[in-house]
Each structure stands twice: as C-alpha cells, then as structure tokens.
Design a protein around this motif. Structure first.
Motif, PDB file in Angstrom:
ATOM      1  N   PRO A 177      15.642 116.682  49.044  1.00  0.00           N
ATOM      2  CA  PRO A 177      16.852 117.514  48.976  1.00  0.00           C
ATOM      3  C   PRO A 177      17.670 117.175  47.739  1.00  0.00           C
ATOM      4  CG  PRO A 177      17.171 115.717  50.517  1.00  0.00           C
ATOM      5  CD  PRO A 177      15.735 115.645  50.081  1.00  0.00           C
ATOM      6  N   LEU A 178      18.552 118.091  47.360  1.00  0.00           N
ATOM      7  CA  LEU A 178      19.428 117.888  46.209  1.00  0.00           C
ATOM      8  C   LEU A 178      20.858 117.641  46.673  1.00  0.00           C
ATOM      9  CD1 LEU A 178      18.125 120.765  43.901  1.00  0.00           C
ATOM     10  CD2 LEU A 178      17.547 118.332  43.768  1.00  0.00           C
ATOM     11  N   GLU A 280      14.214 106.033  47.731  1.00  0.00           N
ATOM     12  CA  GLU A 280      13.432 106.777  48.731  1.00  0.00           C
ATOM     13  C   GLU A 280      14.036 108.148  49.011  1.00  0.00           C
ATOM     14  OE1 GLU A 280      10.679 106.201  50.921  1.00  0.00           O
ATOM     15  OE2 GLU A 280      10.035 104.596  49.582  1.00  0.00           O
ATOM     16  N   SER A 281      15.323 108.303  48.755  1.00  0.00           N
ATOM     17  CA  SER A 281      15.962 109.593  49.023  1.00  0.00           C
ATOM     18  C   SER A 281      15.458 110.678  48.072  1.00  0.00           C
ATOM     19  CB  SER A 281      17.481 109.468  48.909  1.00  0.00           C
ATOM     20  OG  SER A 281      17.866 109.136  47.588  1.00  0.00           O
ATOM     21  N   ARG A 321      17.369 105.097  35.576  1.00  0.00           N
ATOM     22  CA  ARG A 321      16.830 104.469  36.779  1.00  0.00           C
ATOM     23  C   ARG A 321      17.926 103.836  37.637  1.00  0.00           C
ATOM     24  NH1 ARG A 321      11.664 105.197  36.916  1.00  0.00           N
ATOM     25  NH2 ARG A 321      11.300 103.808  38.690  1.00  0.00           N
ATOM     26  N   GLN A 322      19.167 104.268  37.397  1.00  0.00           N
ATOM     27  CA  GLN A 322      20.289 103.918  38.268  1.00  0.00           C
ATOM     28  C   GLN A 322      20.442 105.031  39.293  1.00  0.00           C
ATOM     29  OE1 GLN A 322      23.645 103.350  35.673  1.00  0.00           O
ATOM     30  NE2 GLN A 322      22.593 101.801  34.449  1.00  0.00           N
ATOM     31  N   GLU A 323      20.482 104.679  40.562  1.00  0.00           N
ATOM     32  CA  GLU A 323      20.375 105.678  41.625  1.00  0.00           C
ATOM     33  C   GLU A 323      21.452 106.754  41.546  1.00  0.00           C
ATOM     34  OE1 GLU A 323      20.168 105.997  46.512  1.00  0.00           O
ATOM     35  OE2 GLU A 323      20.007 104.044  45.521  1.00  0.00           O
ATOM     36  N   GLU A 324      22.706 106.360  41.390  1.00  0.00           N
ATOM     37  CA  GLU A 324      23.783 107.359  41.366  1.00  0.00           C
ATOM     38  C   GLU A 324      23.612 108.306  40.193  1.00  0.00           C
ATOM     39  OE1 GLU A 324      28.684 107.643  41.172  1.00  0.00           O
ATOM     40  OE2 GLU A 324      27.689 105.688  41.199  1.00  0.00           O
ATOM     41  N   PHE A 325      23.296 107.752  39.018  1.00  0.00           N
ATOM     42  CA  PHE A 325      23.077 108.573  37.831  1.00  0.00           C
ATOM     43  C   PHE A 325      21.910 109.535  38.059  1.00  0.00           C
ATOM     44  CE2 PHE A 325      20.989 109.544  33.877  1.00  0.00           C
ATOM     45  CZ  PHE A 325      22.014 109.770  32.979  1.00  0.00           C
ATOM     46  N   LEU A 326      20.821 109.019  38.612  1.00  0.00           N
ATOM     47  CA  LEU A 326      19.613 109.829  38.794  1.00  0.00           C
ATOM     48  C   LEU A 326      19.849 110.966  39.783  1.00  0.00           C
ATOM     49  CD1 LEU A 326      16.674 110.173  38.011  1.00  0.00           C
ATOM     50  CD2 LEU A 326      16.061 108.584  39.839  1.00  0.00           C
ATOM     51  N   GLN A 327      20.587 110.698  40.855  1.00  0.00           N
ATOM     52  CA  GLN A 327      20.891 111.757  41.822  1.00  0.00           C
ATOM     53  C   GLN A 327      21.616 112.912  41.139  1.00  0.00           C
ATOM     54  OE1 GLN A 327      20.015 112.053  44.955  1.00  0.00           O
ATOM     55  NE2 GLN A 327      19.706 110.032  45.878  1.00  0.00           N
TER      56      GLN A 327
END
Length: 442
Positions: A177-178, A280-281, A321-327
C-alpha cells in the motif's frame, strides 16, 4: 517450432492484483544465456514446475477505467520456441551489453504490450548445430517486476532444472500500500527525473538523433582494478563501496578529460536503486514487483575529485534507505508516474550536466542462471544510450588451455558516447589510467 507450456499445477485461480504506477513499464526484460549443453526436455519440465508457484507469469494484463492496471492470474500457457541454427560456427565473443540488436534478436521471442491476450513470459531455445551450444532467450514482462524479480524466477528455474532445493524466498506478488502524499516532497529536486518528462515522440526523436551522433562503448574492469579505485576513493573506511568508486571514476574521467571546465562538467547523477530490504511495510521477502526508484544526487562538492563524487553517490543511497524518506519517496513517485503516463509522456529526460547509472552489478546473472554449469554460462542483454551507464558483472571466458575462468567482482560498463574528439579523449585517458594503475586518479 513453438509449443505451449502449462504450470504443472494450477495455482492462479483467476485472482487479481492491482499494479502500482511504478509497475507500468510496458516493455519486456530481454536477456540471453549461452550454455555448452542443455537438456531441452528437462528444461520444459522445469518450466512447468516453476510456473506452478509463479502463477503471475501465467496471467494477463487487464485495464479498467482507462488507467487502472491489473494482472489476472488466469493459469494460461506460456509459449516456448525451439529452433536450430546451422550458420554460426560457434557463439561469438560478445560483450555483456550488445548495442547491435540485430545480433541477438534472432535468438529471442520478445513479448509485446497487448492487454488481455499477450503472455507475460516467452522463452526461446536455439541450438547451434556446429558447436552444440544452446542459447536461451528470455522475455519477461516488466509489468510483472524488475531485474530482481526476473532473476528470482530464473534462479528458481535453474534450481528446479538441477533437482535442487529453491534457495530464494517464495515469490510474493501482492503490491504494497501507499501512504498519503507529502506534496512538498513530490516537488523536491531528488525526484527531478519524474518531473521533467516529455512526449514519447519527442524522446524517441532525441534518441534517434543521439544514436546517429554517438558510438557504443563497452569498458571492462577487472576485480583488481575496481579494488584499486575503491582504495583511492577512501574505501570502506569512508563507507564507500567498490560500486560507488566505479561510478565516481566514470564521472571523473568525463570531467577531467572531456568537459574539463566548471560550466560544462557533470554535476549530479541519477542512480537506479532497489528499495527492497528496508521495511516490511513496503517489500516483504520474495517481493516480486518493480521496487526501483531513480533519485537525483546532490551536486558534487568537487566534481574533479574521486572521493567527493563517490561520497555524494553513497550519501544518496544512504538517504533513500531511511524508512520515513523511502515511504514518502515511493508514494510521490507513484503519483508522478500515474500523471505523466496518463498524459502519454515518459521520464527519459535529463540535463547536460547529469548522467544516469542503471546497474546490475549486484547480480551474477551468468551464475545464478547456470543450470549446473558454474562459470560456463555467458549472459547478454541489449540497449545503450548516451551517458546512460549500464553495469554488469563480467562473463566467464576460456583461458589459453580451454578452461573456463571467471573474474568475480569484475565489471563491464557500457554506454553511448559522442563520436570524434570526445570519444578519443575519453578512451585515451582511460587507457592511460589502466597502464599507470590509476596512479594519477585522485
């Protein structure tokens, strides 16, 4: 002769997955593998068994409401073509990335984008009668997934052909999901490649013009040479990888010996980046999709310094590869792609002071799809563009005694470069560096 292969057990059950905008790459991934021998009947059986847990490849693409794309797992057959060639004495000594498509096209049955009717996988085997070598041409729909997805399927196939256990995670096809959009992020410069788009007609006209004015160039680097560049760039102590150093060296060559002045040199680079294994999200283990993004680096603080360029490349890859940035990044890219695809545009546009690296250096294509013939399979693919750098591991080769050897860690970089003085300066500088073992590279 073309036959149809069905999965040994049907598992699609007509379920559907909705594709993300990042999946809407309408061509195929066409690759070629050359083997000293191959059991065709055994291969066909292995394909059938592999398809039983890759039901996405037995499906078809469907479009609803003009811009909603789905793959329906419809348990249909895939075409398998076998033919023989008695013209070639043996498989020629080709680079990994072949610019002249006419050399390889007879050995592949390429998929087309034809919703509802076109298979998502086509395979072709050609036996070279005079040498008894076999060429496997694989055409894998890019809408199914990226290079990581493609090599995942082919490695599964190779393992099953050898009656070995599957070594990679079972494939997962459901898209992630986005999140909700951050409009400020969507307009940020790191996503410039998705913002500066043009019509398909205009891009194709530019590429045709560039093709006439440029020559293909394939550069081979040994593992020792890459290790030397890695050392000169600061190495692991500076958190730089050998791949970072190799990319930086190509840019440095252009800046020091071709463009030379601040107003003409390469200032930034786009990097094709795989965003698996961050969270994983977004991507679970075995994720089959197009999990790739093409972010733009910051300006190089010193475009004439190997370490400065390499550190800028590494910082870009660390950032994404930072989760918040990548989302945020993945959501914004999907929004931008949906918009320009709907408008009939494509994102293959960059500035004169920018280059692109699309690297497969992390994948050992030849050995991951070797069907038990370790260091004897050769891999090839097609497609070169001006200052669009493609990187692959080197193929194995025969030594003077006829034994197969492979330089693990070596690389081929291929691209198109303007003819004449620019090409001559670039080649002369590279050859000088090779002879001097990069003593003047700083």
């Amino acid at each position: 002769m073309t036959s149809l292969i069905n999965a040994s057990s049907s598992s699609g059950n007509n379920r559907r997955i909705k594709l993300l905008s990042t999946d809407l790459i309408f061509g195929g991934i066409d690759n070629f593998f050359v083997y000293p021998s191959l059991d065709v009947n055994r291969l066909q059986d292995a394909i059938s068994r592999t398809l039983s847990f890759w039901p996405i490849l037995t499906g078809r693409v469907f479009i609803e409401n003009d811009d909603d794309y789905f793959i329906q797992f419809s348990d249909e057959s895939i075409p398998f073509t076998y033919c023989e060639n008695d013209q070639l004495e043996q498989w020629p000594n080709l680079p990994v990335i072949v610019d002249d498509a006419s050399i390889l096209q007879p050995f592949i049955d390429s998929i087309q984008f034809k919703p509802e009717v076109e298979p998502l996988l086509r395979l072709k085997v050609t036996r070279l009668v005079r040498s008894n070598e076999y060429v496997l041409g694989t055409s894998f729909s890019h809408m199914v997934g990226d290079a990581d997805s493609n090599i995942h399927f082919l490695n599964d196939l190779s393992q099953i052909y050898q009656e070995l256990e599957i070594i990679l995670p079972r494939p997962i096809f459901e898209r992630h999901p986005l999140n909700s959009e951050d409009a400020q992020f969507t307009s940020s410069s790191i996503l410039k490649l998705y913002q500066n788009v043009d019509t398909r007609t205009a891009v194709l006209a530019r590429l045709t013009k560039e093709h006439t004015a440029t020559d293909p160039l394939n550069m081979s680097f040994s593992s020792e040479q890459i290790a030397r560049l890695h050392q000169l760039s600061g190495g692991f102590q500076a958190a730089i990888t050998p791949h970072d150093a190799l990319c930086a060296y190509i840019i440095l060559l252009l800046n020091k010996h071709v463009f030379q002045t601040e107003d003409k040199c390469i200032r930034r680079t786009y990097i094709y980046a795989n965003y698996r294994n961050v969270t994983e999200s977004l991507t679970s283990k075995g994720y089959v999709a197009n999990a790739i993004i093409q972010p733009l680096s910051d300006d190089f603080p010193d475009p004439f310094s190997l370490s400065s360029i390499a550190q800028t490349v590494r910082q870009l890859l660390k950032t994404i590869r930072q989760e918040e940035f990548l989302q945020k990044c993945v959501t914004s890219i999907n929004i931008l792609m949906k918009k320009f695809i709907k408008n009939g545009e494509i994102n293959f546009v960059w500035e004169k002071d920018e280059v692109i690296f699309n690297s497969n250096y992390r994948y050992d294509w030849a050995n991951q799809v070797n069907f038990g013939m370790k260091d004897q399979c050769r891999f090839h693919t097609m497609g070169l563009f001006q200052f669009y750098f493609r990187i692959f591991q080197l193929n194995p080769m025969k030594d003077n005694h006829g034994h197969w050897i492979k330089d693990n860690g070596g690389a081929e970089i291929a691209f198109r470069i303007p003819k004449g003085e620019i090409k001559e300066k670039f080649l002369a500088a590279w050859q000088k560096d090779i002879v001097e073992n990069f003593v003047n590279v700083k």
